[in-house]
Design an enzyme around this catalytic site. Structure first.
Site, short mmCIF file in Angstrom:
data_model
loop_
_atom_site.label_atom_id
_atom_site.label_comp_id
_atom_site.label_asym_id
_atom_site.label_seq_id
_atom_site.Cartn_x
_atom_site.Cartn_y
_atom_site.Cartn_z
N LYS A 39 0.84 -1.21 0.00
CA LYS A 39 0.00 0.00 0.00
C LYS A 39 0.87 1.26 0.00
CE LYS A 39 -0.40 -0.29 5.03
NZ LYS A 39 -1.18 -0.91 6.12
N ARG A 136 -10.98 0.05 14.01
CA ARG A 136 -10.78 0.79 12.76
C ARG A 136 -11.82 0.31 11.75
NH1 ARG A 136 -4.88 1.02 9.87
NH2 ARG A 136 -5.31 -1.20 9.44
N HIS A 166 -6.39 -7.12 12.30
CA HIS A 166 -5.13 -6.36 12.31
C HIS A 166 -4.68 -6.09 13.74
CE1 HIS A 166 -1.91 -4.03 10.77
NE2 HIS A 166 -2.38 -2.85 11.11
N ARG A 222 1.07 -11.08 6.88
CA ARG A 222 1.15 -9.92 6.00
C ARG A 222 2.43 -9.13 6.31
NH1 ARG A 222 -4.08 -9.76 8.22
NH2 ARG A 222 -3.54 -7.85 9.32
N TYR A 267 16.94 30.79 6.27
CA TYR A 267 15.81 31.59 6.80
C TYR A 267 15.92 31.78 8.30
CZ TYR A 267 13.30 30.85 2.37
OH TYR A 267 12.92 30.83 1.06
N CYS A 314 15.08 24.40 3.81
CA CYS A 314 14.15 25.15 2.95
C CYS A 314 13.31 24.15 2.14
CB CYS A 314 14.90 26.06 1.99
SG CYS A 314 16.21 27.05 2.76
N ASP A 316 13.47 23.50 -1.05
CA ASP A 316 14.20 22.78 -2.09
C ASP A 316 15.70 22.65 -1.82
OD1 ASP A 316 11.76 23.03 -3.70
OD2 ASP A 316 12.36 25.14 -3.79
#
Ligand code: PLP
Length: 395
Positions: A39, A136, A166, A222, A267, A314, A316
């Site tokens: 998933k 859940r 689960h 699983r 920054y 930052c 990027d």
């Protein structure tokens, strides 16, 4: 850079996936089947290559949604797929045709599966989801749920292939509640059996369960986070299972300079030099899923040594201190996560420093980060999203 992705890439070691699956295979009793949980695009690693690498070990692939399951089919994976979450909308017919199994725990879902099975003439296989404590999804082990299961069993368009629950606390030191879940599951299974309903594949264990062999009397386990080489928590006994991290995150130095006393970095000027400091710029940021909370706290590896982050990360880019790394050059390799020489930065370490859960950290490595797949040290494929695909906005 060797892969042609100069800015940043996530290296995915498919041999580590195989190693981790083999390790779990060796731990689990021989009668147990394995399912690979892929998933969220295989916890950020890329569902298709991971599913292919795990394929020889598994009887099932598990996704969170029908869309993720269909994506596996579109990419040629043929094993049965189980959707662990609720399948919503009118997707059942498409699922039935593609051999995708829904988790079923309401009458409405069962009716939808029945209609799809009847229409396609394929008797849709479903897995009953049982709620043994997590609250859940799933039906609770009750008399009413036995009635619901009997109703589902009576539908001619549906076949109860499996039943699962689960574990929500199997990664803790105290396994009382995990054991109680197993007890409830076993009790419900027995009650079903008395009514002549026998799901062929019962499955309870997640990664933590596999480590502790909880639910190992059932038919399938699983495999999730441990397939990716990360332990479910820091409370589990790591000596129970040998695994290797699958993902590393690599970049290069994009710029290099020296600053002096009083100079500030990034920054807010939260780092201010009190001496000469050699500063390297790394072209990666929180826009890639690299946590901003590593600001002033994290480090990267350059030339097998740790370079601490200076000031804020930052969107990027961010800066690191390479004063003590004379071999740092523009274009040289930077490891944000993974090994370099004798040093290693793990997802757990980054998670701890940034207040992020390691699972979450991996899932959140951004789409802007290309994935490069290795097998026996050779690149066997890549995945990137440089061509964004939209619908309906063509001019
Ligand atoms: C995510 C998930 C798993 C895998 O859990 P791990 O802790 O990663 O092993 C197994 N079963 C279900 C129902 C899940 O949602």
């Amino acid at each position: 850079m060797e892969q042609g992705y100069r800015r940043v890439f996530a290296q995915v070691d498919l041999d580590a996936v195989v190693f981790n699956m083999q390790s779990m295979r060796d731990r689990l009793p021989a009668h147990m089947k394995m399912a690979a949980v892929v998933k969220t695009d295989a916890y950020g690693h890329g569902a298709v290559p991971v599913a292919l690498a795990a394929d020889p070990f598994v009887s099932f692939l598990c996704t969170a949604s029908p869309e993720e399951a269909l994506n596996l089919r579109m990419n040629g994976l043929t094993k049965p797929v189980l959707v662990l979450g609720p399948s919503v909308g009118d997707c059942y017919e498409e699922m039935a045709l593609a051999g995708i199994r829904p988790a079923v725990f309401t009458r409405e879902q069962a009716d939808a599966a029945d209609r799809a099975g009847t229409k396609t003439g394929m008797r849709m296989p479903v897995h009953l989801a049982l709620d043994t404590g997590m609250n859940r999804i799933g039906m609770r082990p009750s008399e009413e749920s036995l009635e619901l299961a009997a109703y589902i069993a009576s539908l001619s368009g549906v076949r109860i292939e499996g039943m699962f629950t689960h574990m929500y606390r199997a990664d803790e030191k105290d396994l009382t509640s995990a054991k109680e879940q197993v007890r409830r599951f076993a009790g419900f299974r027995e009650a079903l059996g008395k009514r002549g309903i026998v799901p062929e594949i019962c499955h309870v264990s997640n990664s933590a369960g596999i480590m502790e062999l909880l639910g190992a009397e059932f038919d399938m386990a699983r495999c999730g986070i441990t397939m990716y080489g990360i332990y479910p928590s820091d409370e589990v006994d790591r000596s129970l299972l040998a695994i290797r991290p699958v993902m590393s995150l690599k970049s290069t130095v994009s710029y290099l300079k020296e600053i002096g006393p009083g100079d500030e970095v990034s920054y807010g000027g939260t780092f201010r030099a009190d001496r000469k400091v050699k500063v390297a710029t790394i072209p990666v940021g929180y826009g890639d899923g690299y946590p901003r909370l590593l600001s002033g706290k994290g480090s990267v590896l350059i030339g097998g040594k740790r370079a601490p982050i200076l000031g804020r990360v930052c969107m990027d880019q961010f800066m690191v201190d390479v004063t003590d790394i004379p071999e740092a050059r523009i274009g040289c390799k930077v490891t944000l996560m993974g090994k370099d020489g004798g040093e290693e930065i793990t997802a757990e370490e980054i998670g701890l420093l940034s207040g992020r859960f390691p699972y979450e950290l991996l899932c959140d490595i951004g789409k802007r980060v290309p994935r490069v797949y290795l097998r026996e040290g050779k690149i066997v494929g890549t995945k990137d999203y440089f061509k964004d695909i939209y619908t309906d906005f063509a001019r």
